[in-house]
Design a protein around this motif. Structure first.
Motif, PDB file in Angstrom:
ATOM      1  N   ILE A  64     -54.073   3.954  44.452  1.00  0.00           N
ATOM      2  CA  ILE A  64     -54.138   5.403  45.294  1.00  0.00           C
ATOM      3  C   ILE A  64     -54.801   5.148  46.507  1.00  0.00           C
ATOM      4  O   ILE A  64     -56.108   4.390  46.365  1.00  0.00           O
ATOM      5  N   PHE A  65     -54.448   5.320  47.591  1.00  0.00           N
ATOM      6  CA  PHE A  65     -55.291   5.109  48.792  1.00  0.00           C
ATOM      7  C   PHE A  65     -55.577   6.432  49.432  1.00  0.00           C
ATOM      8  O   PHE A  65     -54.473   7.244  49.676  1.00  0.00           O
ATOM      9  N   ASN A  66     -56.629   6.500  50.019  1.00  0.00           N
ATOM     10  CA  ASN A  66     -57.072   7.883  50.576  1.00  0.00           C
ATOM     11  C   ASN A  66     -56.736   7.647  52.011  1.00  0.00           C
ATOM     12  O   ASN A  66     -57.428   6.767  52.994  1.00  0.00           O
ATOM     13  N   GLY A  67     -55.724   8.159  52.689  1.00  0.00           N
ATOM     14  CA  GLY A  67     -55.231   7.926  54.090  1.00  0.00           C
ATOM     15  C   GLY A  67     -56.066   9.021  54.944  1.00  0.00           C
ATOM     16  O   GLY A  67     -56.216   8.580  56.154  1.00  0.00           O
ATOM     17  N   GLY A  68     -56.470   9.952  54.590  1.00  0.00           N
ATOM     18  CA  GLY A  68     -57.293  11.127  55.315  1.00  0.00           C
ATOM     19  C   GLY A  68     -56.440  12.037  55.700  1.00  0.00           C
ATOM     20  O   GLY A  68     -55.510  12.410  55.380  1.00  0.00           O
ATOM     21  N   SER A  69     -56.924  12.731  56.946  1.00  0.00           N
ATOM     22  CA  SER A  69     -56.355  14.067  57.275  1.00  0.00           C
ATOM     23  C   SER A  69     -54.838  13.778  57.940  1.00  0.00           C
ATOM     24  O   SER A  69     -54.694  12.663  58.571  1.00  0.00           O
ATOM     25  N   PRO A  70     -53.787  14.559  57.725  1.00  0.00           N
ATOM     26  CA  PRO A  70     -52.557  14.537  58.183  1.00  0.00           C
ATOM     27  C   PRO A  70     -52.350  14.917  59.596  1.00  0.00           C
ATOM     28  O   PRO A  70     -51.353  14.667  60.399  1.00  0.00           O
ATOM     29  N   LEU A  71     -53.589  15.288  60.450  1.00  0.00           N
ATOM     30  CA  LEU A  71     -53.593  15.592  61.758  1.00  0.00           C
ATOM     31  C   LEU A  71     -54.439  14.674  62.471  1.00  0.00           C
ATOM     32  O   LEU A  71     -55.544  14.279  62.134  1.00  0.00           O
ATOM     33  N   VAL A  72     -54.039  14.529  63.609  1.00  0.00           N
ATOM     34  CA  VAL A  72     -54.875  13.724  64.692  1.00  0.00           C
ATOM     35  C   VAL A  72     -55.137  14.857  66.097  1.00  0.00           C
ATOM     36  O   VAL A  72     -54.060  15.019  66.622  1.00  0.00           O
ATOM     37  N   VAL A  73     -56.143  15.129  66.250  1.00  0.00           N
ATOM     38  CA  VAL A  73     -56.534  16.197  67.232  1.00  0.00           C
ATOM     39  C   VAL A  73     -57.730  15.507  68.220  1.00  0.00           C
ATOM     40  O   VAL A  73     -58.508  14.945  67.754  1.00  0.00           O
ATOM     41  N   LEU A 129     -53.687  11.595  50.001  1.00  0.00           N
ATOM     42  CA  LEU A 129     -53.486  10.395  49.364  1.00  0.00           C
ATOM     43  C   LEU A 129     -52.076   9.630  49.143  1.00  0.00           C
ATOM     44  O   LEU A 129     -51.075  10.343  49.083  1.00  0.00           O
ATOM     45  N   TYR A 130     -52.010   8.359  49.097  1.00  0.00           N
ATOM     46  CA  TYR A 130     -50.928   7.636  49.167  1.00  0.00           C
ATOM     47  C   TYR A 130     -50.969   6.527  48.013  1.00  0.00           C
ATOM     48  O   TYR A 130     -51.992   5.946  47.582  1.00  0.00           O
ATOM     49  N   ILE A 131     -49.817   6.606  47.390  1.00  0.00           N
ATOM     50  CA  ILE A 131     -49.427   5.426  46.390  1.00  0.00           C
ATOM     51  C   ILE A 131     -49.182   4.037  47.304  1.00  0.00           C
ATOM     52  O   ILE A 131     -48.130   4.158  48.153  1.00  0.00           O
TER      53      ILE A 131
END
Length: 570
Positions: free
Chosen positions: A493-502, A561-563
């Motif tokens: 599992i990898f924590n990618g962070g927020s799905p938004l870029v502002v 989170l990503y697999i």
């Protein structure tokens, strides 16, 4: 809104009008010559319409069986309608029989069969001169017969062409019958196209183009997350065994969409592999890349973003040295990655990021009011009951198994895959992590707003569910191990962070706008198909408002989170 019963009758009346039209054409057929190209083309047109009518009756029969579950209807009325269909179907058979009776028999095709005794009788009492005269008469008759035969051959050719057209029509009608039933069924309910009932492969894609709502302009978060996982991708590339430089190295990106993310990833893969060859003192092979996604994907925009091929006619090494040009051949492959896409043993590396969490379809039981898995009141499984969650889990694992079977046949021996999809840490499927908070809270709230404001019914909302699932490591691992074709090199599992870029995190309006645009660029086509573009605008307006009200919470609490899976062909 028209009732299902009224809509069924409308469909039936249209079929009746078509039957009357066919009957009129058959009557007019008697005014045409008995044979010839024009007559055969006319007959072919009648047969074509008769086939279409038969297909419509099949559709009406299927829809009739669904009516009792959608609207109260008496048994007497149901039987009356069955009789109506039966009567019209009998008319179809009668018209087909009438048409068949016009088919030429053997005598009209080749002439009457000649009796041998009659032929010998013609020579009785003739001297030599008489026999010569008879022979000339027979030859004349044969010449005339050959001319008629030529006409018949030409006519038969047109018949064959007409039959071929009819066979093509039958094939298309058979392919379209199921979809026709589903679309008409949706029309009977007064719906727009129902995402639940239509093959997603035919309508689903990320938002194309280069506008404000396009995926290309709203996928910065995916680009950022991909960059943070680049070291894991390179680990997969470093494990790969290098093949002969004389054999092209082929990479396929599955779920490429229409932005530049896929192109950037493919560039990184090819440059890294070229360095590996160079480090061992080998010449670089030729590189080839396939960009694949569903047929509705905006491949035109994707290919417009591709840099030109470097150093035409030169070596691959020279092309690799040119930063402003690509160093690989490129092609697009439309189709679902849950089926075969490439020839056997043709691909060295499969890459797929941010795509495998999209299911091939919404589980049928989730939308069935009679099922324990019916997801009443929700558009996603976050917080739903166990039966609903298990239906989604089963669909995900079925799809992943299909994906693995296809890739196992397409990979070269020693080939690898690098896969990234949304994941979760909870063992409970109803806890969908950041995806659940996004769809199950903020997007769900916007749907509820439309219901409360009377813009849509609760039934309309409940007939929509997002075809997406965030898997656990265990869900994923079970499928890979059951398939048995792949060795797991890495699964985490990898924590990618927020799905938004502002640009301005403190600007609540920007956060709300980014949330609405991001969600619409990814799943908006499904919503527009379900409720129409106008109501889609209303829904995402509510999403933006909610995003602005909860801006800080959204940026801090919604984390994707990503697999990450690195697999090698066993």
């Amino acid at each position: 809104m028209a009732s299902s019963s009224d809509s069924w009758m409308k469909e039936y009346n249209e079929a009746t009008k078509l039957a009357d039209d066919i009957n009129g054409m058959i009557s007019e057929r008697s005014t045409l010559p008995a044979s010839g190209p024009d007559a055969q083309r006319y007959v072919s047109a009648i047969r074509r319409k008769n086939t279409i009518l038969g297909t419509r009756l099949d559709s009406l029969q299927s829809l009739l069986s669904k009516l009792p579950g959608k609207q109260p209807i008496s048994e007497k009325e149901l039987n009356r309608r069955k009789d109506m269909i039966g009567t019209l179907r009998s008319k179809v058979l009668q018209m087909a029989s009438t048409l068949t009776s016009h088919t030429a028999n053997r005598d009209s095709l080749l002439g009457p069969e000649i009796n041998k005794a009659d032929a010998m009788g013609r020579t009785v009492g003739l001297d030599n001169y008489g026999l010569v005269g008879l022979q000339r008469q027979v030859m004349k008759e044969q010449d005339e017969g050959l001319e008629k035969l030529e006409e018949t051959v030409v006519s038969t050719k047109h018949i064959a062409l007409a039959v071929n057209e009819e066979l093509d029509l039958h094939a298309r009608l058979i392919d379209d019958l199921d979809q026709h039933v589903e679309v008409t069924d949706s029309r009977l309910r007064g719906d727009n196209v129902s995402v639940s009932s239509i093959n997603l492969e035919k309508i689903f894609s990320m938002k194309g183009g280069k506008g404000e709502l396009s995926y290309g302009n709203n996928s910065q978060a995916q680009a950022k997350h991909a960059s943070s996982m680049l070291h894991l991708l390179k680990e997969t590339l470093d494990r790969m065994q290098l093949s002969s430089p004389e054999v092209p190295f082929v990479v396929a990106d599955l779920g490429c969409s229409s932005g530049s993310n896929s192109i950037n990833t493919v560039d990184a893969i090819i440059k890294h592999m070229a360095k590996r060859y160079d480090a061992l003192g080998y010449d670089s092979p030729e590189f080839s890349a396939f960009f694949s996604d569903l047929p509705s994907t905006d491949f035109n925009t994707l290919f417009q973003l591709l840099p030109p091929l470097g150093n035409h006619g030169g070596s691959m090494e020279e092309a690799l040295a040119t930063d402003s040009h690509r160093s690989y051949f490129a092609a697009g492959v439309p189709g679902s990655f849950y089926r075969r896409l490439f020839p056997s043993r043709s691909i060295d590396l499969f890459h797929s990021a941010f795509s495998l969490h999209w299911l091939s379809q919404v589980p049928e039981s989730v939308l069935d009011k009679r099922s324990a898995a019916y997801n009443k009141g929700r558009v996603f499984i976050h917080g739903a009951n166990e039966s609903t969650a298990n239906a989604y889990k089963k669909q995900f694992q079925t799809d992943l198994a299909s994906f693995l079977r296809s890739r196992a046949m397409e990979l070269k021996k020693g080939g690898s895959m690098f896969l990234v999809c949304l994941g979760r840490t909870s063992v409970e499927p109803t806890d969908q992590s950041g995806l659940g908070l996004l769809l199950g809270t903020h997007i769900q709230g916007a749907w509820d707003d439309l219901v409360q404001e009377g813009l849509i019914t609760s039934e309309k909302r409940d007939s929509f569910n997002y075809p997406v699932y965030a898997s656990s490591l265990q869900d994923f691992k079970e499928v890979v191990e059951a398939d048995g074709s792949f060795t797991i090199n890495k699964l985490e599992i990898f924590n990618g962070g927020s799905p938004l870029v502002v640009n301005q995190p403190d600007d609540a309006a920007e956060v709300g706008r980014a949330l609405a645009n991001s969600c619409r660029s990814a799943g908006g086509v499904l919503i527009d198909a379900h409720i129409g573009e106008h109501l889609g605008n209303e829904l995402f307006s509510r999403v933006e408002q909610r995003g602005s009200r909860h801006a800080k919470e959204i940026l801090e609490q919604i984390q994707f989170l990503y697999i990450v899976a690195s697999l090698s062909l066993a």
